[in-house]
Design a protein around this motif. Structure first.
Motif, PDB file in Angstrom:
ATOM      1  N   ASN A 190     106.904  53.086  40.887  1.00 39.32           N
ATOM      2  CA  ASN A 190     105.456  53.289  40.818  1.00 39.32           C
ATOM      3  C   ASN A 190     104.804  52.395  39.769  1.00 39.32           C
ATOM      4  OD1 ASN A 190     106.575  56.526  41.029  1.00 39.32           O
ATOM      5  ND2 ASN A 190     105.250  55.742  42.639  1.00 39.32           N
ATOM      6  N   PHE A 191     103.502  52.163  39.963  1.00 44.38           N
ATOM      7  CA  PHE A 191     102.644  51.654  38.895  1.00 44.38           C
ATOM      8  C   PHE A 191     102.264  52.820  37.990  1.00 44.38           C
ATOM      9  CE2 PHE A 191     101.881  48.443  42.144  1.00 44.38           C
ATOM     10  CZ  PHE A 191     101.731  47.268  41.418  1.00 44.38           C
ATOM     11  N   SER A 192     102.120  52.558  36.711  1.00 43.23           N
ATOM     12  CA  SER A 192     101.510  53.551  35.835  1.00 43.23           C
ATOM     13  C   SER A 192     100.032  53.664  36.195  1.00 43.23           C
ATOM     14  CB  SER A 192     101.678  53.146  34.368  1.00 43.23           C
ATOM     15  OG  SER A 192     101.042  51.899  34.117  1.00 43.23           O
ATOM     16  N   PRO A 193      99.372  54.784  35.869  1.00 45.40           N
ATOM     17  CA  PRO A 193      97.959  54.947  36.255  1.00 45.40           C
ATOM     18  C   PRO A 193      97.038  53.841  35.761  1.00 45.40           C
ATOM     19  CG  PRO A 193      98.887  57.047  35.600  1.00 45.40           C
ATOM     20  CD  PRO A 193      99.929  56.013  35.279  1.00 45.40           C
ATOM     21  N   ASP A 194      97.357  53.223  34.616  1.00 47.33           N
ATOM     22  CA  ASP A 194      96.516  52.128  34.123  1.00 47.33           C
ATOM     23  C   ASP A 194      96.941  50.771  34.671  1.00 47.33           C
ATOM     24  OD1 ASP A 194      98.850  51.578  32.745  1.00 47.33           O
ATOM     25  OD2 ASP A 194      98.038  52.034  30.760  1.00 47.33           O
ATOM     26  N   GLY A 195      97.990  50.742  35.474  1.00 48.60           N
ATOM     27  CA  GLY A 195      98.430  49.506  36.110  1.00 48.60           C
ATOM     28  C   GLY A 195      99.201  48.572  35.212  1.00 48.60           C
ATOM     29  N   LYS A 196      99.524  48.992  33.995  1.00 47.12           N
ATOM     30  CA  LYS A 196     100.192  48.101  33.047  1.00 47.12           C
ATOM     31  C   LYS A 196     101.713  48.100  33.197  1.00 47.12           C
ATOM     32  CE  LYS A 196      96.546  48.450  29.529  1.00 47.12           C
ATOM     33  NZ  LYS A 196      96.221  48.830  28.128  1.00 47.12           N
ATOM     34  N   LEU A 197     102.254  49.175  33.739  1.00 51.88           N
ATOM     35  CA  LEU A 197     103.696  49.312  33.846  1.00 51.88           C
ATOM     36  C   LEU A 197     104.103  49.518  35.306  1.00 51.88           C
ATOM     37  CD1 LEU A 197     104.275  51.919  30.970  1.00 51.88           C
ATOM     38  CD2 LEU A 197     104.588  49.437  30.802  1.00 51.88           C
TER      39      LEU A 197
END
Length: 659
Positions: free
Chosen positions: A297-304
């Motif tokens: 998955n992507f983290s909710p902020d899209g950074k990870l």
């Protein structure tokens, strides 16, 4: 093959990540190096490792976060049935949410928190309906209510108005994707008219609700693509054009909707992870390894982003920082660590990460990882009182050559504590199903029980298994029951050389495709085996293709060929035609509602063996399907197996009490 072939993973050229070299555990190649460990606290036939005790340890399944991150819904058989339970994310006593005699799975919590969607079938028949349940009141609603159509794996749109899921009529070989409107109670078809030899899977919503990405796989399991569908129009576009056979699978939408996290074997024949840019269809690789890497998955902020890496049956979870390019492995225990969360492993605030862990001596449980600190806490407790991890054995990882010398076969070997190397002991060759599956370093209740009864166990990953790359996985195509059976026979060759065994006391056992290979073994190499235990097997390719679920029918036709043109192959690889060769006593178990290996397959064996006055037993569980979901049936089944083995292939009495 008895499982619907997993949508393995994904695509074309882009920028490569630097090649990784994941640490590989050492494997034993000399059978004489297999040893039994002394343990003064463990004796043969301990009550705490009985079938009853081990199968009363809870089984924890799929899970989902509540929108506020305070609660987790998960599937468990705590009550003896696979129902939905709630547990605080901080840990604590779980509470049962649904009460049903039917198995339930794939819970997905709606973003507004009002409902949890899940799927449930009828006595194991795999004719799933989509249900919703209120986490506050326990009110249950059957959303689809279509007895002859299976709807599976519901996914919520971000506004909680729509549910996307896969749909397959009972007589169809095709999975399509539908969207259900929770407000208007109508259905929109996202895909339709898919060819009979293809199926669609794993619908993923974009965060704005305008798009659904999905994977379409060919029946043979060697080729798949990622598509992007516009929800308003139902029009789909291909994102992964390619030449030849390659696997592409979508894992998650980026929060900004511009890219997909995908998995593919297109780079080097092994599953790796990359970012697929939707506008350009360019794939930039994040990994470049020769193991089985699967996107998360992507983290909710899209950074990870996250992914898992399966190396020789042990699976770790990795977290990758997209800005810095740095990758870190989560500090988790050895074993099989998997991503939790039906729609995302991350909590909505991104502070926590849900995963499940199990190992050879510990059953599966849910854990919560704190991203900021790197610390984990266990939130479910599967072990029951009196069952101790330290009383169970860790397996040895072994490698042995295939009989023709082309492949290196990986296997796990379990050795009872305090076993004497005296050439008197018994063993089991334990064959996994699939065949596109893998025996991993995970918790197996029956193996731990039977090892404590005094049996050595070897569990081979024969050619056709997943986890070792495209070439190995496809090595049994149009050769089912051929080279893979030879790899199973080579497993028996390997353990005979340990010095522990009486070569006349080796058992062959497996379920599903493993049940098929068990029947192939006792008919094609009857002199090797002292007993056979085929569980939910098929034994006749011709009748199996006629009677099995249409999805598997298409898969079998794609991997074995045309039954008429290849009739000689079909007959040669159907053990029912060689029943007169059987020397070993047999115990067969079957499910009365099994759509994959119908009970008639096992009945053919019983009828044929009884005609020649052979020793054969059959138990059909009328209220079960391909897998035995009810705890009382699991206990009964494996008590029968244990009793059968002791009667026909008794273990050596080790006389090794050290207390």
């Amino acid at each position: 093959m008895r499982t619907v072939i997993p949508f393995a993973i994904v695509m074309v050229m882009g920028a490569f990540a630097s090649a990784q070299t994941l640490p590989v555990p050492p494997a034993i190649t000399d059978p004489k190096q297999i040893a039994s460990k002394p343990n003064a606290n463990v004796e043969q036939s301990q009550q705490n490792l009985s079938v009853e005790k081990l199968y009363m340890t809870r089984q924890v399944g799929r899970s989902s976060w509540s929108p506020d991150g305070k609660t987790i819904v998960f599937v468990s058989n705590i009550s003896g049935r696979n129902n939905l339970w709630l547990v605080p994310a901080e840990g604590g006593w779980p509470t049962q949410l649904t009460v049903s005699d039917q198995r339930q799975t794939a819970p997905a919590w709606s973003p507004d928190g009002k409902w949890i969607a899940y799927m449930s079938d009828y006595d194991g028949d795999e004719q799933w309906d989509i249900f919703i349940v209120s986490p506050k009141t326990g009110q249950v609603v059957n959303v689809t209510h279509t007895r002859e159509i299976a709807e599976e794996y519901p996914r919520w749109s971000s506004d909680s108005r729509y549910l996307a899921y896969t749909v397959k009529p009972k007589t169809s070989s095709v999975y399509e994707i539908d969207v259900y409107d929770m407000l208007l109670h109508d259905v929109k078809h996202i895909t339709r008219g898919t060819p009979a030899d293809k199926l669609n899977d794993d619908p993923l919503w974009s965060h704005d609700g305008k798009w659904i990405a999905y994977t379409q796989q060919q029946a043979k399991g060697t080729d798949s693509n990622v598509f992007l569908a516009e929800v308003a129009t139902g029009r789909s576009s291909l994102l992964t054009p390619h030449d030849g056979e390659q696997i592409f699978h979508c894992n998650d939408f980026s929060p900004d909707g511009k890219s997909l996290l995908v998995t593919s074997n297109a780079a080097n024949g092994h599953d790796n992870v990359g970012l697929l840019e939707l506008a350009s269809k360019k794939l930039s690789w994040l990994t470049n390894d020769k193991w089985e890497i699967g996107g998360g998955n992507f983290s909710p902020d899209g950074k990870l982003v996250t992914w898992t890496a399966n190396v020789e049956g042990n699976t770790d979870i990795y977290m990758h920082d997209l800005a810095s390019g740095k990758t870190a492995v989560l500090p988790l225990p050895k074993g099989v660590n998997g991503l939790g969360g039906e729609q995302s492993a991350f909590s909505n605030d991104g502070a926590h990460f849900l995963y499940n862990h199990n190992g050879a001596t510990v059953p599966g449980d849910l854990w919560v990882y704190e991203v900021a600190t790197g610390k984990s806490r266990q939130v479910t407790q599967s072990l029951v009182a009196g069952v101790h991890s330290e009383d169970m054995v860790e397996p040895f990882l072994v490698h042995y050559p295939s009989r023709e010398g082309k492949w290196t076969i990986s296997a796990f070997v379990y050795v009872p504590y305090n076993m004497v190397r005296n050439g008197l002991n018994a063993a089991i060759v334990y064959v996994h199903g699939g065949p596109t599956s893998q025996t991993q370093n995970s918790f197996n209740r029956f193996i731990q029980h039977i090892v404590n009864q005094g049996y050595m166990v070897i569990a081979p990953n024969y050619r056709g298994s997943t986890g070792y790359g495209k070439e190995f996985q496809q090595a049994n195509l149009f050769d089912m029951g051929g080279g893979d059976l030879q790899d199973v026979l080579a497993a028996a060759d390997f353990i005979k050389q340990t010095g522990f065994l009486d070569p006349k006391k080796i058992v062959l056992m497996g379920a599903s495709y493993g049940g098929y290979l068990t029947m192939m073994g006792v008919t094609k190499a009857p002199e090797v085996w002292a007993a056979g235990v085929p569980i939910v097997p098929f034994v006749n390719w011709l009748t199996e293709i006629q009677n099995e679920d249409p999805v598997l029918q298409q898969s079998d036709l794609a991997t074995m060929g045309d039954p008429q043109k290849n009739k000689a192959l079909f007959e040669d690889r159907s053990p029912i035609f060689f029943v007169d060769q059987i020397k070993a006593p047999l115990l067969l178990l079957a499910g009365g509602n099994d759509p994959r290996c119908p009970q008639e397959e096992a009945q053919q064996v019983v009828d044929a063996v009884k005609k020649r006055a052979g020793t054969v037993e059959l138990k059909i569980y009328e209220n079960e399907g391909h897998g035995f979901a009810r705890v009382e049936n699991q206990i009964d089944a494996y008590q029968r197996v244990s009793g059968f083995l002791k009667a026909h292939v008794p273990p050596a009495d080790c006389n090794c009490s050290l207390n």
